[in-house]
Design a protein around this motif. Structure first.
Motif: not given
Length: 1606
Positions: A1274-1279, A1429-1451
């Motif tokens: 939720k916070a990622l879009s604005v950041n 630690q689990r989420l920090l590790s998970e974030v590293t493996s996120w597909d950037v484009q796919a995650k951006i598409e998932e954001l409820s508010i698009k940058p």
């Protein structure tokens, strides 16, 4: 050479200042260190009008007054007179009878003058001589060296004279007189006084003399009714004080006749010299005067042997001797016998003796005048008459120094050899030969440039073709100039100016100026006489008068012509072509701006507007001002003061008197064009004013008679006035009479100029100067006149406003006008009748008060319009002249300085806007979390949130408005230019705050609605959950009570049976699915009630849910075609199918937007609500209403079918939304989903494992981890957007215009027709796609081995987990006393703003958790760290484009909303408004496009149209369309069509240079555009094949950017 050398040694032999110089505090300026430049400086001290309070004040008081041409300057006003009021008792009467020595009463004014001349440099001496001459004060002719000589000792002939003849100091003085015996062809004589051959009469005294010869001289030279104190005498203030350093001074003055025998004292001009001191003491001076004078008048009281011997020696000189014998004394009486014997010895005639008896003074003066007249009337054969130049040669032979013979002045004279070939009768030929680069070529270039801007002679040619022809003409002129070689004279001139150590430069230029003026004066006198005679014969001889005026222009030759040549040489050398070819006309050409800058700083006027061709050499002036900025500091600021007025009303004289400047007056002709001079501001005044310099601009007279015959004279005056008023902070409007009716022409021009400036945001101050007003009560008596003036100004403002298409404007709207303070009445310049008139003291005193008032105006106006830096002034000047050339005065942001100021303000506004956006987004997230975490009354929470957001927004709105106010009051660079937009920015801030407040509340309401929508199912679930929990606990008790330990299989069987039994006993009704298709159809029919037939027919073919499965097909019935016509030709879309094609493209874009909106809505975790369908229908309606196309509108049938289509598309998606919601929130299903977790919990409790540890792990994994993941996303879009803005030096993600440039550069780099076409027809989607790509690229950017996306996500994660860990650690440290539920309540409460805990999982965690809260906290801390630690590790493996598409508010959407504040489109070319603020009174855009790019074509030929609306509104073309109701309208009057047209400001630019990017695109893709629109290719000139580098420069200029390369 020996004599020169000895002169030099004598000149500098004694560098110790005389005692009097020390007493006056001038020792640091001795000898000759006091400069004119320093005297021009403006400071509080120089504005002080107080009398001296100490001797050190006396010289500065004298300088201040004499440089202001105040005739009272010689009065030292020190020591101050004792007031009679101080004498309060009888004893004081003794003071009245006290005899005081002369020395106790002050300093002799001649000593003051001598001291100042000893300290003044050459330039200041010349200025002092000029001003003293204007005041009819005697000038120092022979200046003593200043070291006193014993009064009782005679200075012998071999001792040297100890004096200097000030020939150079007097050389600039030009006198005009009219002798009674005409000379030559003209009665009027005008010439430098040093070259005038006139009789010289010298007055001396021998021994002590009881008669004041100076007073008698004054009486001799003055008319009886107007006595002038030309020479200081003992009866004047401090005239009786003994002289300390001025004995031996010889003063000179001239009598100049006016040609009127009844008033003239003498019929011819004559010079009068008065030697101070005893002639016998200063024998060298006396013998010199005897050599150069036609007559010597010697005052004598005693005739002794010593006197007889001295007079005998003088009798041998060529001068005729006259003795003035005083017999009216009580002591040594001169007998007639003594006189007779003396005359016999001297061989004098009786008439050479003038005896003063006890007859009255008038009779004596009459006798004296008679004898002087006889001398003056002597023929040149009887007596030799000498000029001052000739006297200088004799002085050198006599051992007297001559200032002009000093080596530096003689060296400087070498420059005048460039005039060696100048024949005054052929000045025109000299100018063509020596100054070939200006004149005709410069005039030709001017005409081409102005025609290129205005295209008045275009005829039937296309703009581009004609523009190309003019470019070729300009090129030919430049090439012709390049074929010219620099004349030998100009090479010498440039070498002289640029040579190192040019200390003599100022003197050289002064020599050159004086000689040029002199030679020009010779020919101009005859031409003026011919012009006068021609105008007398017939005023109808327009051509002859025009030719004569041109001849006068051609015959005028001054220093300005050589400086113009410098400018042209420089401009030609720095043209783009010559820079590439490295062609330089002279090796030192690039030094010229620096030289001109030094001259400007030294006080030389610089020509700003060439009056002969009415043009500004922009490159030259810019380079000079840039050089000035480099020399004085680029941060130095400048205020601008200008004078304009009718010709010959004393404008230049006013400025020269006020500021001691050197604007040309009476040097052959009136000022032409405009000149500028710089004055330095010093001391505390500079700090208070906020400026370092005042730039003064002098202009040629408006309504000039010599221009009255020209057809464009009014246009010329308008250009000049608009330009100089636009440059100025204060404009002095000089009016030479009280009669208001005669002011009308000039006031009309000034008002028009002021109005144009107001429209740009600049508000110059105007002060009206009424000159030649003699009455002391003129200000009071003209109260009615001032009221009439204001009435006139209001009428003129109204008339000018109509021309500028502005309504309801009065003069006070244009300018802050105070009728009392802004009108100054100044007496006439002269006291008496020229040429013997002195400057009127009332004139100078009024001018001095005006000067002080102007400084106060600048202080007051500092907040309204601060001073420009010199580079900013240069930019403003350049942009202003460009608009004047275009006759385009409502120039929005085309001026680069205005554009920069607007950009700076926009950057600030965008920063503030983004801070508000970030706050409301963050607050909205927190509010949603609070709603989701809430357990109480949601309506009460909603009211609380509403109060909070209102308070917060109001607070931030106030803070932001304060920032705006502070910015405008801070004096930041050029912010005053934005004053007209201040209100728009204020309204935009307020509007933004209201919108953000409403959006935030809507988010809260939506969150509450979601909770309310779930309340029913949540209540069922809670009830079922409690029953399940009860049964699980019962089973645990039962199993634990068994006698044997149960195995896993037995436990699983028991748990399964219990679960099924419990679920079967639940009183549960499954959620009912609504018939969404039926509900939407009902809403659609209500919305399209007028088109029920269309809806029925469509639904008969297929049901609603099948309607949106295919693309919407546009047909002819869906559009209503309009048309646009021009005079004689028709523009329109001849092919109806082309309309359909364009409508299809627009509809496709609209379809995609609505699909995206539906997709965003259906992703939300909410049940379907009919509100969504209503919102969809309203959005469709609004989008269709906003379709603005010149060729068609959308039909009602289209509206109905398109709404049906989109509702059909929405039905299955809303149905799916409902199904997903039911499945997720169905109580039975939710319980089934938790069966496994309950079983695990059951096993853990049964087997008595570490309950705290297991529950803590379960809490971390089931509750905290998903909540943390959701909060991060939720916070990622604005950041992301914030990070992009922070790393965006070009501001392409913040400013609309910068974004446009970036997108245009991107299109050029891709170079595909599809992209360009989409930009024109579907900018919104293209922009969003590009922004989306930019977001992905930015997020993928690697730094230190990780992507930006990962870095930002980790930042959010660690921030939240850090706070969570601190809460747990604090609980442990503080020995938390509650149970597990209390701890979790506290934990959730403290994190309620940051994350939203899943309620189902939380209930599971709390099941059977009655343990100690502190122990539980100790157990949960490692689990939180593990989740982190689990989420920090998970974030590293996120597909950037796919995650951006998932954001409820698009940058991309966040950035797009910030960039596209206005979607209104130009009514002609359909370009969107690109202003940065959402609230603005006028729409505008910086770059319009050729209309053919939107499908316009000529109806008769089918060719696409190439016209650009900026050129159309500047030309004479007509148009008509449905908006004009079929009536013809001039494009230039487009704002009269309707309110929408009126809301647009379209820049008038006949050449449409700003559209060069789209011209290039059109040229490149002409065939493709034609094919796309079903038309024939446009008939495009090759001129549109513009080099991309040129396009890049145009883009940089248009958008004030700096694209370095493509």
């Amino acid at each position: 050479m020996a004599s020169v050398s000895s002169t030099v040694n004598s000149w500098s032999e004694n560098l110790n200042p005389p005692q009097l110089v020390r007493d006056l505090g001038l020792q640091d300026h001795y000898p000759h260190k006091l400069s004119l430049t320093s005297m021009r400086e403006v400071s509080w001290g120089k504005l002080d009008d107080n009398k001296p309070t100490r001797p050190e004040d006396i010289p500065w008081r004298f300088l201040q007054r004499i440089l202001s041409a105040n005739s009272l300057a010689r009065n030292p006003e020190w020591p101050p007179a004792q007031s009679l009021e101080d004498k309060k008792n009888d004893e004081d009467f003794n003071d009245f009878f006290e005899v005081k020595e002369p020395g106790d009463s002050g300093i002799n004014p001649l000593d003051i003058i001598a001291a100042i001349f000893l300290c003044a440099d050459h330039s200041l001496q010349q200025e002092l001589m000029l001003k003293m001459s204007l005041c009819q004060l005697a000038l120092p002719f022979l200046l003593p060296e200043g070291h006193g000589y014993p009064r009782d000792k005679v200075r012998g002939p071999m001792e040297g004279s100890g004096a200097t003849l000030l020939l150079w100091a007097m050389r600039p003085i030009v006198k005009m007189w009219c002798p009674q015996s005409p000379t030559g062809n003209s009665r009027v004589v005008e010439m430098p006084i040093v070259t005038a051959t006139v009789p010289t009469v010298s007055f001396l005294r021998l021994g002590r003399c009881t008669v004041s010869k100076s007073k008698l001289l004054n009486l001799t030279l003055s008319q009886a009714q107007l006595q002038q104190n030309i020479f200081l005498h003992s009866g004047m203030e401090c005239g009786n004080v003994p002289r300390e350093i001025s004995d031996g001074m010889a003063e000179i003055s001239w009598y100049l006749p006016s040609g009127k025998s009844n008033t003239d004292i003498f019929p011819e001009a004559a010079a009068f010299i008065n030697l101070r001191g005893d002639a016998e003491t200063y024998q060298g001076h006396t013998r010199f005067l005897a050599k150069v004078s036609a007559a010597l008048f010697i005052f004598i009281d005693v005739i002794g042997e010593k006197e007889r011997e001295f007079l005998t020696s003088l009798a041998q000189s060529p001068a005729k001797l006259f003795l003035i014998v005083n017999t009216h004394i009580s002591q040594q009486h001169i007998t007639p016998e003594q006189v007779k014997k003396l005359f016999k010895d001297l061989k004098l005639q009786p008439q050479q003796c003038i005896v003063r008896t006890n007859v009255n003074e008038a009779k004596f003066v009459e006798k004296l005048c008679f004898q002087v007249k006889q001398v003056i009337l002597m023929s040149d054969g009887d007596q030799r008459f000498l000029s001052l130049e000739q006297m200088g040669d004799i002085a050198r032979e006599s051992g007297i120094q001559v200032d002009e013979h000093q080596p530096e002045i003689q060296r400087a004279k070498d420059l005048t050899k460039i005039l060696g070939s100048l024949d005054p009768a052929d000045i025109t030929g000299y100018k063509k030969r020596v100054l070939p680069f200006h004149g005709e070529p410069w005039q030709g270039l001017t005409k081409v440039e102005k025609e290129k801007s205005r295209m008045k002679l275009r005829g039937g040619r296309t703009t581009e073709k004609y523009n190309h022809e003019l470019d070729q003409d300009k090129k030919r002129i430049r090439e012709a100039q390049l074929r010219q070689s620099l004349s030998e004279e100009m090479q010498i001139f440039i070498d002289y100016l640029t040579c190192p150590g040019g200390d003599d430069r100022a003197i050289s230029l002064q020599w050159l100026k004086l000689m040029l003026d002199s030679k020009s004066r010779e020919i101009m006198a005859g031409l003026r006489r011919d012009y006068k005679e021609l105008s007398k014969l017939s005023k109808q001889k327009v051509k002859e008068l025009k030719d004569m005026d041109q001849k006068m222009t051609d015959s005028s030759l001054g220093l300005e012509h050589f400086m113009r040549e410098l400018g042209q040489v420089y401009e030609l050398s720095v043209t783009q072509h010559n820079i590439k070819q490295q062609t330089q006309i002279h090796p030192h050409v690039l030094q010229l701006p620096g030289v001109a800058a030094e001259l400007l700083l030294d006080g030389f006027p610089l020509e700003l507007i060439d009056g002969d061709v009415s043009n500004v050499p922009v490159s030259w002036i810019t380079a000079v001002l840039e050089a000035v900025a480099e020399k004085v500091g680029r941060a130095s600021r400048v205020f601008v003061l200008t004078v304009i007025g009718v010709q010959s009303t004393g404008k230049s004289t006013l400025l020269n008197t006020m500021f001691c400047l050197r604007f040309a007056v009476s040097s052959g002709r009136c000022t032409r064009g405009a000149y500028m001079q710089l004055m330095k501001v010093t001391g505390s005044l500079a700090e208070e004013l906020g400026c370092d310099f005042i730039l003064v601009i002098d202009t040629e007279g408006l309504r000039a008679p010599e221009l009255a015959t020209l057809t464009d004279s009014y246009e010329h005056d308008n250009e000049l006035a608009t330009f100089v008023v636009g440059l100025s902070n204060i404009t002095l409007v000089n009016i030479g009479m009280e009669n208001i009716a005669e002011m009308k022409d000039i006031l009309q021009i000034v008002v028009h100029s002021l109005l144009r400036m107001k429209l740009t945001g600049k508000r110059p101050k105007c002060i009206f100067i009424h000159q030649n007003v003699g009455d002391v009560s003129a200000h009071d008596h003209n109260l009615r006149g001032r009221q009439k003036l204001l009435e006139q100004l209001d009428k003129m403002t109204e008339a000018a406003a109509k021309l500028e298409k502005v309504e309801g404007v009065t003069f006070r709207d244009v300018m802050d006008y105070d009728a009392d303070k802004d009108n100054w009445y100044i007496p006439g310049l002269w006291q008496g009748t020229p040429p013997m008139a002195a400057v009127n003291t009332g004139y100078t005193e009024h001018v001095f008060q005006l000067k002080k008032s102007l400084i106060q105006c600048l202080l007051k106006g500092k907040l309204d319009q601060g001073a420009f830096t010199i580079p900013d002034f240069t930019k403003w000047m350049t942009g202003l002249w460009e608009q004047v050339k275009h006759e385009n005065f409502i120039f929005s942001f085309q001026n680069s300085l205005v554009a920069e100021a607007y950009n700076q303000l926009s950057v600030k506004y965008k920063d503030w806007e983004w801070e508000l956006h970030k706050f409301t987004h963050s607050w909205g997230n927190e509010a949603e979390n609070r709603v989701n975490n809430a357990n109480g009354d949601l309506n009460r929470l909603l009211q609380t949130l509403e109060r909070e957001i209102r308070t917060e927004i109001n607070k931030r709105e106030g803070e932001t408005l304060d920032k705006l106010k502070d910015l405008f009051e801070s004096g930041a660079d050029n912010v005053q230019l934005m004053e007209k937009y201040r209100e728009e920015f204020k309204l935009s801030i307020s509007s933004l705050c209201r919108r953000l407040q409403d959006d935030s509340m809507q988010r809260c309401k939506d969150a509450v609605n979601r909770r309310v929508g779930l309340q029913e199912v949540d209540a069922i679930w809670n009830k079922s959950h409690k029953k399940i929990e009860h049964q699980v606990k019962e089973l645990l008790l039962k199993c634990k009570g068994a006698n044997q330990v149960l195995g896993d299989k037995e436990l699983q069987t028991a748990f399964g049976k219990m679960w099924q039994d419990t679920l079967s006993q639940l009183d549960y009704q499954p959620c009912r699915e609504r018939n969404i298709e039926l509900e939407i159809e009902k809403l659609l029919r209500e919305n399209t009630a007028t088109q029920g037939r269309v809806i029925n027919e469509m639904l008969k073919r297929k049901p609603l849910c099948k309607q949106g499965t295919q693309c919407f097909q546009i047909e002819g019935k869906h559009i209503n075609t309009t048309w646009v016509r021009r005079a004689k030709t028709t523009i329109g879309i001849a092919s109806h199918q082309s309309d359909v094609n364009q409508a299809a493209m627009i509809t496709q874009s609209l379809d995609l937007e609505c699909h995206q909106w539906i997709s965003d809505i259906t992703k939300v975790d909410m049940d379907y609500d009919n509100k969504y369908c209503i919102d969809l229908l309203n959005i469709i309606q609004e989008k269709i209403n906003n379709i603005s196309h010149p060729n068609f509108t959308m039909s009602e049938e289209f509206r109905a079918e398109f709404k049906l289509h989109l509702c059909g598309y929405a039905v299955p998606r809303f149905q799916e939304m409902q199904t997903r919601f039911i499945q997720k929130h169905d109580p039975r299903q939710r319980l089934e989903n938790m069966k496994g977790q309950y079983f695990d919990l059951f096993i853990d409790i049964y087997t008595e494992q570490d309950e705290n540890q297991r529950q803590a792990e379960r809490f971390a994994q089931s509750c905290f981890l998903p909540a943390l993941r959701d909060a991060t996303l939720k916070a990622l879009s604005v950041n992301i957007v914030d990070d992009m803005k922070q790393n965006d030096p070009e501001s392409k993600y913040s400013l609309r215009n910068n974004f446009t440039v970036a997108l245009l550069v991107h299109l050029k780099q891709r170079g595909t027709f599809h992209d360009y076409h989409q930009y024109i027809t579907d900018l919104e989607n293209l922009a969003k796609d590009w922004l989306h790509h930019q977001v992905i690229e930015h997020c993928k950017t690697q730094r230190d081995g990780e992507s930006t996306f990962t870095r930002l996500a980790k930042g959010i994660l660690t921030q939240i987990t850090g706070k969570a860990k601190k809460i747990v650690e604090d609980a442990v440290k503080q020995n938390f006393a509650g149970n597990v539920q209390s701890f979790l309540d506290m934990f959730v409460e403290k994190l309620k703003d940051r994350i939203s805990m899943p309620k189902d999982e939380m209930k599971l965690v709390l099941f059977h958790s009655d343990g100690d809260g502190k122990k539980w906290a100790e157990a949960v801390l490692p689990s939180i760290e593990e989740v982190e630690q689990r989420l920090l590790s998970e974030v590293t493996s996120w597909d950037v484009q796919a995650k951006i598409e998932e954001l409820s508010i698009k940058p991309r959407d966040v950035m797009f909303k910030g960039l596209f504040n206005c979607t209104k489109k130009c009514p002609f070319c359909q370009v969107s408004c690109d202003l940065e603020t959402p609230v603005h009174s006028q729409h505008s855009c910086k770059q319009h496009r050729p209309e053919g790019l939107n499908g316009y074509r000529w109806a008769h030929s089918e060719h696409l149209v190439t016209d650009v609306c900026t050129a159309s509104v500047a030309g004479d073309a007509l148009f008509k369309n449905n908006d004009t109701n079929g009536e013809w309208k001039p494009y230039k009057d487009y704002q009269t069509v309707n309110d929408y047209y009126k809301s647009w400001t379209i820049q008038r630019e006949i050449s449409a240079q700003g559209a060069s990017y789209w011209k290039k695109v059109f040229y490149t893709y002409n065939q493709q555009f034609a094919g796309k629109y079903g038309a024939k290719p446009a008939e495009i000139d090759n001129a549109w094949n513009i080099d991309w580098d040129v396009v890049r420069r145009d883009l940089n200029k248009t958008y004030t950017t700096n694209i370095q390369s493509w």
